[in-house]
Each structure stands twice: as structure tokens, then as C-alpha cells.
Write an enzyme that holds these catalytic residues in place. Structure first.
Site, PDB file in Angstrom:
ATOM      1  CG  ASN A   1       4.173 -41.976  76.337  1.00  0.00           C
ATOM      2  OD1 ASN A   1       5.120 -42.331  75.634  1.00  0.00           O
ATOM      3  ND2 ASN A   1       4.328 -41.462  77.544  1.00  0.00           N
ATOM      4  CD1 TRP A   2       2.890 -45.980  71.175  1.00  0.00           C
ATOM      5  CD2 TRP A   2       4.360 -47.084  69.895  1.00  0.00           C
ATOM      6  NE1 TRP A   2       2.268 -46.324  69.999  1.00  0.00           N
ATOM      7  CE2 TRP A   2       3.143 -46.992  69.202  1.00  0.00           C
ATOM      8  CE3 TRP A   2       5.440 -47.727  69.281  1.00  0.00           C
ATOM      9  CZ2 TRP A   2       2.965 -47.538  67.920  1.00  0.00           C
ATOM     10  CZ3 TRP A   2       5.274 -48.262  68.015  1.00  0.00           C
ATOM     11  CH2 TRP A   2       4.041 -48.173  67.346  1.00  0.00           C
ATOM     12  CE  LYS A   3       4.302 -44.321  79.838  1.00  0.00           C
ATOM     13  NZ  LYS A   3       3.988 -44.427  81.254  1.00  0.00           N
TER      14      LYS A   3
ATOM     15  CG  HIS B   1       5.534 -38.727  80.607  1.00  0.00           C
ATOM     16  ND1 HIS B   1       5.947 -39.557  81.626  1.00  0.00           N
ATOM     17  CD2 HIS B   1       4.356 -39.215  80.165  1.00  0.00           C
ATOM     18  CE1 HIS B   1       5.044 -40.518  81.772  1.00  0.00           C
ATOM     19  NE2 HIS B   1       4.078 -40.339  80.898  1.00  0.00           N
TER      20      HIS B   1
ATOM     21  CD  GLU C   1       6.998 -42.939  82.529  1.00  0.00           C
ATOM     22  OE1 GLU C   1       7.305 -42.946  81.331  1.00  0.00           O
ATOM     23  OE2 GLU C   1       5.993 -43.547  82.984  1.00  0.00           O
TER      24      GLU C   1
ATOM     25  CD  GLU D   1       0.171 -38.922  81.375  1.00  0.00           C
ATOM     26  OE1 GLU D   1      -0.403 -39.813  80.740  1.00  0.00           O
ATOM     27  OE2 GLU D   1       1.405 -38.805  81.402  1.00  0.00           O
TER      28      GLU D   1
ATOM     29  N   GLY E   1       0.997 -46.432  85.251  1.00  0.00           N
ATOM     30  CA  GLY E   1       1.604 -47.766  85.262  1.00  0.00           C
ATOM     31  C   GLY E   1       1.276 -48.578  86.509  1.00  0.00           C
TER      32      GLY E   1
ATOM     33  CB  SER F   1      -4.005 -47.066  85.169  1.00  0.00           C
ATOM     34  OG  SER F   1      -2.725 -47.343  85.722  1.00  0.00           O
TER      35      SER F   1
ATOM     36  N   GLY G   1      -0.741 -45.179  78.106  1.00  0.00           N
ATOM     37  CA  GLY G   1       0.579 -45.817  78.122  1.00  0.00           C
ATOM     38  C   GLY G   1       0.445 -47.283  77.760  1.00  0.00           C
ATOM     39  N   GLY G   2       0.510 -48.135  78.775  1.00  0.00           N
ATOM     40  CA  GLY G   2       0.521 -49.588  78.573  1.00  0.00           C
ATOM     41  C   GLY G   2      -0.499 -50.111  77.562  1.00  0.00           C
TER      42      GLY G   2
HETATM   43  P1  13P Z   1      -0.144 -46.047  81.738  1.00  0.00           P
HETATM   44  O1  13P Z   1      -1.375 -45.956  80.858  1.00  0.00           O
HETATM   45  O2  13P Z   1       0.703 -47.230  81.428  1.00  0.00           O
HETATM   46  O3  13P Z   1      -0.485 -45.894  83.167  1.00  0.00           O
HETATM   47  O4  13P Z   1       0.765 -44.765  81.361  1.00  0.00           O
HETATM   48  C1  13P Z   1       0.199 -43.515  81.309  1.00  0.00           C
HETATM   49  C2  13P Z   1       1.192 -42.572  80.769  1.00  0.00           C
HETATM   50  O5  13P Z   1       2.212 -42.307  81.403  1.00  0.00           O
HETATM   51  C3  13P Z   1       0.941 -41.978  79.453  1.00  0.00           C
HETATM   52  O6  13P Z   1       1.827 -40.942  79.183  1.00  0.00           O
END
Ligand code: 13P
Length: 256
Positions: A9-11, A97, A99, A169, A175, A215, A236-237
Site C-alpha cells: 500500500n503506497w498510500k 483502511h 486511515e 491491521e 506506521g 510495520s 506500508g512504509g
Molecule cells: P506500515 O507498514 O507503514 O506500518 O503501514 C501498514 C499499512 O497501513 C498498510 O496498509
């Protein structure tokens, strides 16, 4: 080890030239990796989907969006429909998600509408659920994920589940660098299979692909993937860098 699914997930990261660079790097690395055991999905921003689809033609990497709107079309300035996503060549969309839940106030009803529409438009869904730290501390994790699954998947029939992947998640792990331990994730993943069985019939939970997200990094992926109910990761990251994403993919393939 069963085949894992690794999704990125590149956000809200990567403009088009950065996106192209990352995709080329990933393709190059994957071509050198003959194991070919895992399913790989990347979810760049909407703006990069068309160019990503072009770059990924003939690649084993599948493409997804990070969201869709809940209506098919209409006067909804700024929104993106399932059809629009589909027309880029994407096959997947993330829905629910944390967020989106937190910053855009998406509730269970909205998420359920989006899931139904995505399936109607033949997009596969990565359905995200998870508890906040506060709820975990109150021992409410299982209640909250039960509620999220009951509402998010409401009115679906069991046959539709094959086009849904669930991503557990925990919000406190996203994050923050604080991954759930393999035991914590395993406990909830196996519980999720029980909920799905209760809602859709015996055996449906076992068939569901359940990813862990929060994470996930090259150094913790192997431990998570060693648990029987963790079918892969939503990253994510660490998916924003080809080398670390590749290390997670390799951990899923048992190659180091
Ligand atoms: P991180 O891997 O940056 O914690 O993000 C996880 C995420 O929200 C994937 O959708």
C-alpha cells in the site's frame, strides 16, 4: 510453506516519475528471483495506476487501487469510481483502511457499500480491519474485529468471499514501528477464521486469505509468516523501497 500474498500500500507517496522508477526496480528484482511462489499486488496512488498498468503488462505483479467511491457514478467532485479504477487495468482495491476510517470517517456501512460495489465491478478487495490501542488495552480487540467483519461483509454470499482478502491491521502497529508479535497476529487471524465460519459456513474461514499489516519490515516478516494463519502481508512504509519490499517477498517465499 503455502503460497503467500504480499501487497504494498503506497498510500499518498510517489509522483508519476517516482512511481515508474520504483516499479521498474521491482520488476528487475523480481525477474532475478526465480522462486515465483508468491502473489504480489501493488497499490500505488490513483494518479499512477494507468502508467503502472502499462509498465506491469506481462509482469507477475498485480495492480490495485487504495480506495473507490461507494456510488457507481455521479456528481461527486474529486471522487474515483470502481469503473474508473477498473479501466486503468487494476484488478484490486483496498477498502476500509484505518486511515480512511480515521481521517475520512468511513463507517461500517460505507465500507460494506464499497465492498459490494467493488465485487459487482469485478474488482478484488483487500478488506482492512483492526483495533486501536485504546480498544486493545480494554481487551476489546475480538469484539471490534467481529463487528468490523460482520458489518463489512454483511449480505455477501459465501461464493463472493473468494474475491476478498482480509487484512488484519492493528491501528497501533501502523506506521509506528511497533509490529504485533507473531503470537498476537496469529491469535487474531485464527479468531477471524472462526468468525467467518460462523457467518458463512464451516470451512469458509480456512479458505480466506488473511494478511497481517502494521510495520511489516524485512526483519520481522519471517517470524510473522511462520505462523499458520498468517497468509502474507499488507506492507506500508517498507513497500516504498524496492529492496525492502523484495526482502519481504523473499521472506514469504522462504528464500533469503
Ligand atoms: P506500515 O507498514 O507503514 O506500518 O503501514 C501498514 C499499512 O497501513 C498498510 O496498509
Amino acid at each position: 510453506m503455502a503460497k503467500k500474498m504480499i501487497a504494498g500500500n503506497w498510500k499518498m507517496y510517489k509522483n508519476n516519475s517516482e512511481a515508474l522508477r520504483l516499479i521498474k526496480q521491482l520488476r528487475n528484482r523480481l525477474e532475478k528471483n526465480p522462486a515465483r511462489k508468491s502473489k504480489i499486488v501493488i497499490c500505488p496512488p490513483f494518479t499512477a495506476l494507468s502508467l503502472a498498468a502499462k509498465e506491469l503488462a506481462s509482469s507477475r505483479i498485480e495492480l490495485g487501487a487504495q480506495n473507490i467511491f461507494w456510488e457507481e457514478e455521479g456528481a461527486y467532485t474529486g471522487e474515483i469510481s470502481a469503473d474508473m479504477v477498473k479501466s486503468t487495468g487494476a484488478k484490486w482495491t483496498i477498502i476500509g483502511h484505518s486511515e480512511r476510517r480515521q481521517y475520512f470517517k468511513e463507517d461500517e456501512k460505507v465500507i460494506n457499500r464499497k465492498i459490494k460495489l467493488a465485487l459487482k465491478k469485478k474488482l478484488k478487495v483487500i478488506f482492512c480491519i483492526g483495533e486501536t490501542l485504546e480498544l486493545r488495552q480494554q481487551n476489546l480487540t475480538k469484539d471490534i474485529v467481529t463487528n468490523q467483519v460482520e458489518w463489512g461483509l454483511k449480505d455477501l454470499d459465501p461464493a463472493q468471499l473468494k474475491n476478498i482478502v482480509t487484512a488484519y491491521e492493528p491501528v497501533w502497529a501502523i506506521g509506528t514501528g511497533k509490529t504485533a508479535t507473531p503470537d498476537q497476529a496469529q491469535e487474531i487471524h485464527s479468531f477471524l477464521r472462526e468468525i467467518i465460519d460462523a457467518l458463512f459456513g464451516a470451512g469458509t474461514g480456512q479458505k480466506m486469505t488473511i494478511l497481517y499489516g502494521g510495520s511489516v519490515k524485512p526483519d520481522n516478516a519471517e517470524g510473522l509468516f511462520s505462523r499458520p494463519d498468517i497468509d502474507g502481508a499488507l506492507v506500508g512504509g517498507a513497500c516504498l523501497d524496492a529492496s525492502s519490499f523484495m526482502k519481504i517477498i523473499k521472506a514469504g517465499e522462504g528464500v533469503f
